[in-house]
Design an enzyme around this catalytic site. Sequence first.
Site, PDB file in Angstrom:
ATOM      1  N   GLY A   1       0.831  -1.198   0.000  1.00 31.82           N
ATOM      2  CA  GLY A   1       0.000   0.000   0.000  1.00 31.82           C
ATOM      3  C   GLY A   1       0.865   1.247   0.000  1.00 31.82           C
ATOM      4  O   GLY A   1       2.091   1.183   0.059  1.00 31.82           O
ATOM      5  N   VAL A   2       0.168   2.371  -0.035  1.00 30.99           N
ATOM      6  CA  VAL A   2       0.850   3.655  -0.125  1.00 30.99           C
ATOM      7  C   VAL A   2       1.228   4.129   1.273  1.00 30.99           C
ATOM      8  O   VAL A   2       0.528   3.844   2.233  1.00 30.99           O
ATOM      9  CB  VAL A   2      -0.103   4.654  -0.818  1.00 30.99           C
ATOM     10  CG1 VAL A   2       0.424   6.061  -0.730  1.00 30.99           C
ATOM     11  CG2 VAL A   2      -0.303   4.238  -2.263  1.00 30.99           C
ATOM     12  N   GLY A   3       2.342   4.818   1.393  1.00 25.72           N
ATOM     13  CA  GLY A   3       2.645   5.466   2.660  1.00 25.72           C
ATOM     14  C   GLY A   3       4.003   5.091   3.207  1.00 25.72           C
ATOM     15  O   GLY A   3       4.721   4.269   2.639  1.00 25.72           O
TER      16      GLY A   3
ATOM     17  N   VAL B   1       4.968   3.542   6.103  1.00 23.65           N
ATOM     18  CA  VAL B   1       5.217   2.210   6.664  1.00 23.65           C
ATOM     19  C   VAL B   1       5.432   1.208   5.535  1.00 23.65           C
ATOM     20  O   VAL B   1       6.375   0.407   5.553  1.00 23.65           O
ATOM     21  CB  VAL B   1       4.055   1.769   7.580  1.00 23.65           C
ATOM     22  CG1 VAL B   1       4.249   0.324   8.005  1.00 23.65           C
ATOM     23  CG2 VAL B   1       3.958   2.668   8.801  1.00 23.65           C
TER      24      VAL B   1
ATOM     25  N   GLU C   1      -0.350  -1.829  -6.866  1.00 26.48           N
ATOM     26  CA  GLU C   1      -1.100  -0.742  -7.487  1.00 26.48           C
ATOM     27  C   GLU C   1      -0.172   0.401  -7.842  1.00 26.48           C
ATOM     28  O   GLU C   1      -0.102   0.856  -8.966  1.00 26.48           O
ATOM     29  CB  GLU C   1      -2.078  -0.196  -6.443  1.00 26.48           C
ATOM     30  CG  GLU C   1      -3.500  -0.420  -6.724  1.00 26.48           C
ATOM     31  CD  GLU C   1      -4.306   0.047  -5.537  1.00 26.48           C
ATOM     32  OE1 GLU C   1      -5.274  -0.649  -5.246  1.00 26.48           O
ATOM     33  OE2 GLU C   1      -3.997   1.065  -4.899  1.00 26.48           O
TER      34      GLU C   1
ATOM     35  N   LYS D   1      -1.939   9.914  17.686  1.00 28.13           N
ATOM     36  CA  LYS D   1      -2.168  11.141  18.470  1.00 28.13           C
ATOM     37  C   LYS D   1      -1.492  11.057  19.843  1.00 28.13           C
ATOM     38  O   LYS D   1      -2.126  11.266  20.890  1.00 28.13           O
ATOM     39  CB  LYS D   1      -3.676  11.391  18.669  1.00 28.13           C
ATOM     40  CG  LYS D   1      -4.440  11.586  17.369  1.00 28.13           C
ATOM     41  CD  LYS D   1      -4.602  13.036  17.000  1.00 28.13           C
ATOM     42  CE  LYS D   1      -5.322  13.167  15.650  1.00 28.13           C
ATOM     43  NZ  LYS D   1      -5.045  14.415  14.963  1.00 28.13           N
TER      44      LYS D   1
END
Lengths: 507, 507
Positions: free
Chosen positions: B271-273, B275, B296, B410
């Site tokens: 996936g994107v990002g 990590v 993708e 957070k």
Amino acid sequence: MSTAAERVQHEGLRGKIMSAAQAAEFIADGMTVGISGFTGAGYPKAVPTAITEKAQAAHAAGKPYKIRMITGASTADECDGVLARANAISFRSPFQSDPTMRNQINAGDAAYMDVHLSHIEPQVRAGFFGDMDVAVVEVAGITADGKLIPSLAVGTNVTWLQYAKKIILEVNAQQNAKLEGMADIYDSIGLPPNRQPLMLTEAGQRIGSPYLACDLDKIVGIVLTDASDRNSKFAEPDEMSKSIAAKIIDFFSHEVKMGRLPKNLLPLQSGVGNVANAVLAGLQDSPFNDLVGYTEVLQDGMLDLILSGKMLSASATALSFSPDALQRFNDNIDALRSKIILRPQEVTNNPELIRRLGIIGMNAMIEADIYGNVNSTHIMGTKMMNGIGGSGDFARNSFLSFFVSPSVAKGGAISCIVPMVSHHDHTEHDVMVLVTEQGLADLRGKSPRERARLIIENCAHPDYRDQLRDYFDRAEKSGGGLHTPHLLTEALSWHQRFVETGDMRVK
Amino acid sequence: MSTAAERVQHEGLRGKIMSAAQAAEFIADGMTVGISGFTGAGYPKAVPTAITEKAQAAHAAGKPYKIRMITGASTADECDGVLARANAISFRSPFQSDPTMRNQINAGDAAYMDVHLSHIEPQVRAGFFGDMDVAVVEVAGITADGKLIPSLAVGTNVTWLQYAKKIILEVNAQQNAKLEGMADIYDSIGLPPNRQPLMLTEAGQRIGSPYLACDLDKIVGIVLTDASDRNSKFAEPDEMSKSIAAKIIDFFSHEVKMGRLPKNLLPLQSGVGNVANAVLAGLQDSPFNDLVGYTEVLQDGMLDLILSGKMLSASATALSFSPDALQRFNDNIDALRSKIILRPQEVTNNPELIRRLGIIGMNAMIEADIYGNVNSTHIMGTKMMNGIGGSGDFARNSFLSFFVSPSVAKGGAISCIVPMVSHHDHTEHDVMVLVTEQGLADLRGKSPRERARLIIENCAHPDYRDQLRDYFDRAEKSGGGLHTPHLLTEALSWHQRFVETGDMRVK
């Protein structure tokens, strides 16, 4: 009809004929056992009882005895029922529908993993469920050269026969000997990185052998039986079911008119149960001809579409009939043999084929929420009913995915449309059309709030519409996000109210 | 580098070159517009701003002007951003990640349908989203015979070009002219009942043409641009990401040792990002060689695996690089052209191929619950973050499906492991392995309660473990079903507490 003994035509295997009790000796405490059977068809009739007797004897002697049992789908009282009553199952997968088994699961006495039916075979072959010690598989006969004639369900048999260390066969003389030739056993899916395309481009094609195969040296016992399948009776379609069916058929007509469906529709998948059966019964009098079936379980309704000529052919992994329909099936088996194709469930439910063929998937649900999420498995969020079965395989990959239910249950005390489903099996991304006797909500191409208004107005029971509108209105005004407005403190309160008061209605 | 005008080599099309403002004249209020672009690559750079100016003029004159915008995936500020700020989008699908667009959606000012990325093309072609009035597609050039050279994202372009009534092309001189030959455009999936198998059996194969094609008569305008893609910078992998990556790589080693994965693993989706990028960076120093990518979006981490020789080839639908990685890509494009294959997203994300190839899918999540359900899209159950993207396509059909996240967000006020996720994108049926910096939970073959204990002990942050154990214990004792024990009154209370107090922790 031939006797079971006569159906063991392979000479070398005749010496392995034994009693169920003898066969059960191969099954020890803690073993993982792969059992044949799919929706009350093709499950072993004798060995499970023999296992049960072993378990009872062990338990009486203060010894542990439980097996890990993995099937195709549901079996029947002579299999899940007897074993569950004897507390002889520690782990169960991928699907069950037996009352005692269900109670064991919900009492925490048996672990259950609810698995997509297209996933169980590849995951077992990949080793994700550990070794499979023994397979117990019902067949309709064994040919002289050792090929196995499938009975009324193929299910997971290909993988169980390939993967188990030892094999016990039950040869059942009640299964029609003329089933020989009906199945299409493609057994070469294998594991990555060596997988090939599944070369089916029409639901009625055949790409495999009519026989199951196994390493004959793994067969440790053959048990002869002469017992019928579960053969549950169907209720005649009632007004509720007919109303849901009529709405779906109207929708089909509309889609054909809009050019979004061919005149003979697309291959039909239909879940198990009375409503699904009613939809198929409704197609009998519809304007659609040359229909094609591509489904997990072929039941009375689809059989009758084939017998009447409305449906050209149907592909399934199991045939599960009422006693009357079984008679019609047996009476017409010579004509039906080329029109019905029994496949492994890994093929039937394969996303590759469901997507390519463009299936119309129609499945029952327990509840849907205002945003189109569907719960197919859990009662009030915590209790397992049966399992997801193949509904996820079909809903996720179908050209059109329908979920159907009466709008209320328990005499109106339960709404099948709720603010938030208490368990999610099919997400908002996978649900296209919801249908109750109140109406149909076409969710395609719509945002969550657009879907909510449609579902409340079209599908919810009038007794619950104000309550749903009130929830949705207050959720929109609550200050949270307006993509999927919810009141986190009330989203599951309808279920809690039912648990506490026996009624989801606010008094 | 050639100018954009030089890249319009087809003589007849040169006459259609016009300004973005002229092209925008073809786009009227209420139209459905198919826009190219996938994860900040290959989106139109000029026409959206021109549409925005039309919208602003209309709004200033008290007239309505909004379009329905459907893309491949996310675009960038010059597309989603400008249009959303001008309040010029009434409906958006299938994915976005722009801050203003997101705010519009969550404020209820724009309708958004969050769709599996493999579903959007077939559903548009099937007519489920209505007519597509205009397509606006960026390309790297037009050949003398009118074929289109894809830019850095293929995405949904095949379908938009086929299905839209009119086509506007943006020819972008910033896209490397040497991209010609990298793409593999298979454009014949079509609609049922006439679909054929996708004949890919290895991630690196090619089955189509290097060019996009369209009916040249549908092209109403060609706009010349010279502007770079979004090219977001990646953070260097931090300790958190490295820790998650190390756990996944250890797990791979274990699976290889157990014989459940080949030595060179299976095709990797990421996936994107940050990590995801860290996992790929971690593979650089791993014992695994001859890796294959099937993903993708190909980002920096996978590019560097190819450049170092660790990865043999990679298939993707978009190339989305940081500025530095884009430079490395352009510097090495002659060597990379045969090793990177850009495909339509309907092919890349197709369940048929993901299942057949046996992808290892690794995707980020917002939160998971103790039973293994995953939320990828919603903040506190109501606010859309970005969308499900292709995570559902990959998780549902992969050989192994991982979901990863830091255990808290957070500064510890949000636990990514909760009693019940506030939105369900991936159900318990589709999630195999959860990983946080605390540890990894292998959920394969396990019942819900077995999963809960693992997830709490292995993945949850120590600050939340007692609180989760307490929830689970009390749920087991509450008298509900013991298949999936829950406290309906508390299942979503952690999210409510955060909304009210800014902290999920019980003080």
